[in-house]
Structure formats: C-alpha cells, structure tokens
Design a protein around this motif. Structure first.
Motif, PDB file in Angstrom:
ATOM      1  N   VAL A 136       1.098  -0.937  -0.086  1.00 45.71           N
ATOM      2  CA  VAL A 136       0.328   0.152  -0.025  1.00 45.71           C
ATOM      3  C   VAL A 136       1.027   0.912  -0.398  1.00 45.71           C
ATOM      4  CG1 VAL A 136      -1.652   1.706   1.386  1.00 45.71           C
ATOM      5  CG2 VAL A 136      -1.805  -0.928   0.986  1.00 45.71           C
ATOM      6  N   GLU A 137       1.821   1.154   1.157  1.00 47.76           N
ATOM      7  CA  GLU A 137       2.848   2.412   0.582  1.00 47.76           C
ATOM      8  C   GLU A 137       3.462   2.348  -0.377  1.00 47.76           C
ATOM      9  OE1 GLU A 137       1.641   0.999   5.487  1.00 47.76           O
ATOM     10  OE2 GLU A 137       2.368   0.450   2.848  1.00 47.76           O
ATOM     11  N   ALA A 138       3.618   1.595  -0.843  1.00 48.29           N
ATOM     12  CA  ALA A 138       4.548   0.916  -2.173  1.00 48.29           C
ATOM     13  C   ALA A 138       3.923   1.932  -3.181  1.00 48.29           C
ATOM     14  CB  ALA A 138       5.144   0.584  -2.457  1.00 48.29           C
ATOM     15  N   VAL A 139       2.596   1.288  -3.441  1.00 49.06           N
ATOM     16  CA  VAL A 139       1.842   2.428  -4.348  1.00 49.06           C
ATOM     17  C   VAL A 139       1.438   4.239  -4.382  1.00 49.06           C
ATOM     18  CG1 VAL A 139      -0.776   2.251  -5.596  1.00 49.06           C
ATOM     19  CG2 VAL A 139       0.461  -0.077  -5.028  1.00 49.06           C
ATOM     20  N   GLU A 140       1.332   4.202  -3.427  1.00 50.20           N
ATOM     21  CA  GLU A 140       1.471   5.798  -2.882  1.00 50.20           C
ATOM     22  C   GLU A 140       2.620   5.993  -3.753  1.00 50.20           C
ATOM     23  OE1 GLU A 140       0.334   5.906   1.777  1.00 50.20           O
ATOM     24  OE2 GLU A 140      -1.406   5.072   1.484  1.00 50.20           O
ATOM     25  N   HIS A 141       3.329   5.553  -2.687  1.00 53.37           N
ATOM     26  CA  HIS A 141       5.010   6.135  -3.298  1.00 53.37           C
ATOM     27  C   HIS A 141       4.909   6.369  -5.042  1.00 53.37           C
ATOM     28  CE1 HIS A 141       9.398   6.703  -3.994  1.00 53.37           C
ATOM     29  NE2 HIS A 141       9.235   6.019  -5.252  1.00 53.37           N
ATOM     30  N   ALA A 142       4.664   5.164  -5.631  1.00 51.97           N
ATOM     31  CA  ALA A 142       4.405   5.586  -6.645  1.00 51.97           C
ATOM     32  C   ALA A 142       3.687   6.368  -7.494  1.00 51.97           C
ATOM     33  CB  ALA A 142       3.864   4.512  -8.037  1.00 51.97           C
ATOM     34  N   HIS A 143       1.930   6.406  -6.514  1.00 52.66           N
ATOM     35  CA  HIS A 143       1.537   7.716  -7.241  1.00 52.66           C
ATOM     36  C   HIS A 143       2.271   9.336  -7.047  1.00 52.66           C
ATOM     37  CE1 HIS A 143      -1.971   4.695  -6.675  1.00 52.66           C
ATOM     38  NE2 HIS A 143      -1.846   4.718  -8.048  1.00 52.66           N
ATOM     39  N   ARG A 144       2.610   9.049  -6.128  1.00 50.16           N
ATOM     40  CA  ARG A 144       2.905  10.689  -5.574  1.00 50.16           C
ATOM     41  C   ARG A 144       4.315  10.795  -6.641  1.00 50.16           C
ATOM     42  NH1 ARG A 144       3.135   9.152  -0.367  1.00 50.16           N
ATOM     43  NH2 ARG A 144       5.476   8.597  -0.295  1.00 50.16           N
ATOM     44  N   ALA A 145       5.034   9.979  -7.126  1.00 56.56           N
ATOM     45  CA  ALA A 145       6.233   9.828  -8.246  1.00 56.56           C
ATOM     46  C   ALA A 145       5.794  10.062  -9.627  1.00 56.56           C
ATOM     47  CB  ALA A 145       6.957   8.797  -8.253  1.00 56.56           C
ATOM     48  N   GLY A 146       4.159   9.619  -9.710  1.00 52.87           N
ATOM     49  CA  GLY A 146       3.833  10.431 -11.022  1.00 52.87           C
ATOM     50  C   GLY A 146       3.897   9.519 -11.535  1.00 52.87           C
ATOM     51  N   HIS A 147       3.509   8.111 -11.554  1.00 53.04           N
ATOM     52  CA  HIS A 147       3.301   6.953 -12.399  1.00 53.04           C
ATOM     53  C   HIS A 147       1.546   6.710 -11.547  1.00 53.04           C
ATOM     54  CE1 HIS A 147       7.170   6.957 -12.743  1.00 53.04           C
ATOM     55  NE2 HIS A 147       7.494   6.588 -11.062  1.00 53.04           N
ATOM     56  N   GLU A 148       0.881   6.114 -13.178  1.00 47.24           N
ATOM     57  CA  GLU A 148      -0.430   5.858 -13.406  1.00 47.24           C
ATOM     58  C   GLU A 148      -0.127   4.109 -12.246  1.00 47.24           C
ATOM     59  OE1 GLU A 148      -4.096   5.648 -14.627  1.00 47.24           O
ATOM     60  OE2 GLU A 148      -3.555   6.849 -13.365  1.00 47.24           O
ATOM     61  N   VAL A 149      -1.131   3.646 -11.304  1.00 44.75           N
ATOM     62  CA  VAL A 149      -0.955   2.015 -11.323  1.00 44.75           C
ATOM     63  C   VAL A 149      -1.886   1.289 -11.326  1.00 44.75           C
ATOM     64  CG1 VAL A 149      -0.263   0.933  -9.223  1.00 44.75           C
ATOM     65  CG2 VAL A 149       0.781   2.601  -9.141  1.00 44.75           C
ATOM     66  N   MET A 150      -1.648   0.216 -12.288  1.00 47.90           N
ATOM     67  CA  MET A 150      -3.732  -0.177 -12.149  1.00 47.90           C
ATOM     68  C   MET A 150      -2.974  -2.041 -12.391  1.00 47.90           C
ATOM     69  SD  MET A 150      -3.536  -0.019 -16.277  1.00 47.90           S
ATOM     70  CE  MET A 150      -5.224  -1.203 -16.659  1.00 47.90           C
ATOM     71  N   LEU A 151      -4.619  -2.533 -11.784  1.00 51.04           N
ATOM     72  CA  LEU A 151      -4.462  -4.552 -11.868  1.00 51.04           C
ATOM     73  C   LEU A 151      -4.720  -4.383 -13.475  1.00 51.04           C
ATOM     74  CD1 LEU A 151      -6.215  -3.817  -8.486  1.00 51.04           C
ATOM     75  CD2 LEU A 151      -4.264  -3.950  -9.056  1.00 51.04           C
ATOM     76  N   ALA A 152      -4.160  -5.940 -13.402  1.00 44.83           N
ATOM     77  CA  ALA A 152      -4.973  -6.369 -14.521  1.00 44.83           C
ATOM     78  C   ALA A 152      -4.699  -7.616 -13.486  1.00 44.83           C
ATOM     79  CB  ALA A 152      -4.017  -6.604 -15.224  1.00 44.83           C
ATOM     80  N   THR A 153      -6.010  -8.186 -13.932  1.00 47.25           N
ATOM     81  CA  THR A 153      -5.657  -9.621 -13.363  1.00 47.25           C
ATOM     82  C   THR A 153      -6.546 -10.928 -13.843  1.00 47.25           C
ATOM     83  OG1 THR A 153      -7.297 -10.366 -11.256  1.00 47.25           O
ATOM     84  CG2 THR A 153      -8.280  -8.486 -11.674  1.00 47.25           C
TER      85      THR A 153
END
Length: 302
Positions: free
Chosen positions: A63-80
C-alpha cells in the motif's frame, strides 16, 4: 562537463549515519518532486500471488509503495484473472483510482466513471461460444466444477467452491452454461494436480481459445487471442502511453502474455520469486516473493 569535474570511478565517501539518512531522504523527495522530470510509467499489477497472499491479506509494504508510485507521477492499475466482483475491493484496499481495470484475463476492461472515483463501468468485453470447449473438458473431467462469466458480468456456476467469490452468482445445470456467449470459463478439479491440468491441456488441445493453468488444478479459459497483454495494449493506446513506459508484475501463467507484450515493446516485466519456473523465465526480471513484499521492493526502487 570535463573529466576533471567528474568523480573518480569507483571512489567511495564514508559519511556518518545521520548524513546518509539525509541523503536518502533527499533522493526520495526528488523522486516524488513533480517539478523534476521523471519517466512516468504505467505500472500494472496482478492480484493473487502478487499483491495478495493466499489468506487474502496484502503483501507487506504494498500500500505504501503504491502511494509512493502515485506521488512520483506514475499510473498504477490492476490486471487480473478475477471478475470485477472479486477485484473492486482490492482496488479500494490499495487506494488505486486508475482510469482502467483489466479483469477476466483481458476479456473485460472496465473504465472509471467520470466524477465517481470508486465507480467503474464495463467498457470493453470479448466473448466466445463455450459449448465445444465445455463439452470437451467435461468428457475428460466429469467431476470438475465449472463457472462462466457472461458479457454483462453475471456469473453462472455448477457447484459451490470456497475459493470462488459467488456474490450475485447463480447456480445452474451444466447445460445452462452454454446458453449464452461468455467472457471466461473457469474449471476446477479438486482431485487433480496442477501438472495433471498441464498434461490434460497438452493432450486434448484447446486450439480455439486462450487458456492458463493456475497454481492448483484450476483452468482459466478466455476468447482466442485474448490475454492480459492484448487488453493492456488497448489501455495504453487509450491513455496515450508509450509501450516502452510500461512495467508489469505478476506470478502466474496467465501473466506470461503481458510479460511477452511488455518486453517485445521495450517495457519491463517482473515475476514474483515464488512463481513457476516457466513464468520467471518469461519475465525480464524477478523480485522477491509476495510474502517478502516483492512488489513493494520494485516500486520503491523506481
């Protein structure tokens, strides 16, 4: 810049712990500073075995790593491989509000409804006639349990299984499974092993569909030529993202398609350490296991 201004190759400066901590903090701030140019990525995460442990708890630090990625400007999504019914709560737990979500191994793509962060609609679906493949499988697996997902998201199943999310799903006879085109077929045979399924698929041939064998005796079947990679190519086109700026992370055979797609287009593909050898071989890199927080390790190092 002249060579005189460059540090000596291989030189090391030893500093006190307090100063080292400040340097690390500065690097972290620079990474997340929107005024500094960084390569913005589309980061695609599988769910089971990647961000989620077997007991349905989240991988350490994710969860913290995803938040870090968001703050860095990256788009995070799921593929399942999961249906939307089994995906949306994971999206919420990870605090992801991506524009798109890929479900059902690429057969279903959902899009966020404008102005409603937690609301998604079925934006693109792929279907096929499951009659022949179900007939063939039942001939060889008469005791197996079957489930299909229809184009509108409804799911039909023949027998209850604890591992299935059956919220708003209907139990039907086997013959009723073939009444409509489907996005996905799931077959589970508790008496068989993973290798039994691999051998069965090789023996009987499933040439008119796409398929992936799960960790247990679990078979996921999608329309021919459809997998997570084909869905992600649509998504990155809609988002206007260069395929070389894509990072995908997964652990299963149903992730091999998106691994191949990412690598062929200059992106990154990372496999979880506990995945099958063939999955790790298909990826360009391997991180630590889901239990050890492998996704968090990758995202923290972006």
């Amino acid at each position: 810049m002249s060579e005189a201004h460059l540090p000596r190759t291989g030189s090391i400066e030893v500093v006190k712990q307090k100063k080292a901590a400040k340097l690390v903090e500065r690097v972290a701030r620079d990474t997340e500073n929107p005024r500094l140019h960084t390569e913005h990525l589309l980061i695609v995460l599988d769910i089971d075995g990647t961000v989620l442990l077997e007991d349905e708890t989240l991988s350490p630090g994710v969860v913290e790593a995803v938040e870090h990625a968001h703050r860095a400007g990256h788009e995070v999504m799921l593929a399942t491989g999961r249906s939307w019914e089994g995906t949306h709560r994971i999206l919420e737990a990870l605090k992801i509000e991506a524009e798109f979500v890929v479900c059902s191994n690429g057969a279903v793509i959902l899009r966020r409804v404008n102005g409603n962060p937690g609301l998604y609609e079925r934006f693109h679906t792929e279907t096929f006639d499951p009659t022949e493949v179900l007939r063939l499988l039942r001939e060889h697996l008469p005791e197996a349990k079957y489930m299909v997902e229809l184009a509108d998201g409804r799911r039909l199943f023949t027998e209850h299984l604890d591992d299935w999310n059956l919220t708003d799903a209907d139990r039907v006879t086997f013959d009723e499974l073939t009444a409509n085109p489907v996005c996905r077929v799931v077959v589970v045979s508790p008496g068989d092993t993973e290798q039994d399924f691999v051998d069965l698929v090789a023996r009987i041939g499933l040439n008119e569909v796409s398929y992936a064998v799960g960790w247990t005796a679990w078979l996921d079947i999608a329309p021919q030529g459809v997998d997570k990679g084909t869905a992600l190519n649509r998504v990155r086109e809609w988002l206007g993202i260069d395929p070389a700026h894509v990072l995908v992370i997964g652990d299963g055979r149903n992730d091999v398609g998106m691994f191949r797609w990412a690598l062929e287009n200059g992106g990154r593909a990372v496999a979880m350490e506990q995945g099958p050898q063939e999955v790790r071989d298909a990826a360009g890199e391997t991180t630590t296991s889901v239990q050890a927080g492998g996704v968090a390790e990758v995202l923290r190092n972006l």
